[in-house]
Design an enzyme around this catalytic site. Structure first.
Site: not given
Ligand SMILES: CC(C)(COP(=O)(O)OP(=O)(O)OC[C@H]1O[C@@H](n2cnc3c(N)ncnc32)[C@H](O)[C@@H]1OP(=O)(O)O)[C@@H](O)C(=O)NCCC(=O)NCCS
Length: 214
Positions: A145, A136
């Site tokens: 998104h 709410h």
């Molecule tokens: C947050 C996010 C955007 C980061 O992506 P990125 O910029 O490529 O980052 P990286 O994979 O290089 O990770 C960077 C750091 O964040 C951490 N990290 C990435 N995603 C994380 C998450 N969801 N939760 C906790 N830590 C996360 C990694 O372990 C890494 O840590 P470090 O620097 O200590 O090694 C991605 O991991 C994510 O969660 N995206 C959401 C995807 C999703 O839900 N999509 C739905 C589609 S319908």
């Protein structure tokens, strides 16, 4: 309603299924810049995105829907086509729960089992994905998104272009600044500045990701 779908990736397949459940809607075209020619097959037109103008002249009641999950790309296409907002259809899955006091903008979609509760506002070209919850009095901007199973609790403000990852939770009364990304599974307990990536439980800003709206 005749609908032209813009985008032919994975997100577009889910949109196609959603529309197929609605007897009154019919997809008459798929437009994507990876398609180089304009042609018709099985009564459906295929072609690059700029053919939207041509199809709109051919079918005056045609509605468009941008079926692309990437927020910046949806915004870029809207800017490029310059159609009035009402030319974009709003799609609501039959299993979505939508409060009568909420408002959903043009070009947005509420996917299966999503919920938008009382007095919430959803902007334009925003995706409320499968089983996500907008509680709410929340305000969700344009080109946002909200991924599957994410939850915005009460009175949360999500600014334009934000991506909330799958299963993330935002506690009440917080603001997520424009074009920020919240990682999958995060629990957000403080407001997040614009253009940030925040991850973890509790969510912490990792770094600025610099992506502004286009
Ligand atoms: C947050 C996010 C955007 C980061 O992506 P990125 O910029 O490529 O980052 P990286 O994979 O290089 O990770 C960077 C750091 O964040 C951490 N990290 C990435 N995603 C994380 C998450 N969801 N939760 C906790 N830590 C996360 C990694 O372990 C890494 O840590 P470090 O620097 O200590 O090694 C991605 O991991 C994510 O969660 N995206 C959401 C995807 C999703 O839900 N999509 C739905 C589609 S319908």
């Amino acid at each position: 309603m005749k609908i032209a779908i813009i985008g032919q990736g994975g997100h577009s397949k889910v949109i196609r299924d959603l529309i197929s459940f609605n007897q009154h809607d019919q997809i008459i075209a798929y437009l994507d810049d990876k398609i180089t020619d304009f042609y018709q097959r099985d009564n459906i037109y295929f072609g690059p995105i700029f053919y939207a103008e041509f199809l709109k002249n051919m079918f005056h009641d045609l509605k468009l829907f941008i079926a692309i999950g990437h927020n910046q790309t949806r915004k870029a296409i809207v800017n490029r086509l310059q159609f009035p907002a009402e030319n974009y259809i709003t799609l609501i899955h039959k299993t979505a729960i939508v409060s009568p006091s909420s408002k959903i903008g043009h070009g947005s979609i509420l996917m299966a089992h999503s919920t938008v509760n009382a007095d919430s506002l959803i902007g334009e070209h925003t995706i409320i994905n499968t089983s996500s919850v907008v509680e709410h009095d929340s305000r969700v901007g344009d080109f946002v998104h909200i991924s599957p199973n994410a939850t915005l609790t009460g009175s949360v403000q999500v600014e334009d272009g934000v991506h909330i990852g799958a299963g993330a939770t935002v506690i009440p009364n917080l603001t997520i600044g424009e074009w920020s990304v919240i990682g999958a599974g995060a629990t957000v307990i403080d407001s997040i500045p614009a253009s940030s990536i925040a991850v973890g439980v509790p969510a912490r800003v990792k770094n600025k990701h610099m992506t502004e709206g286009v």
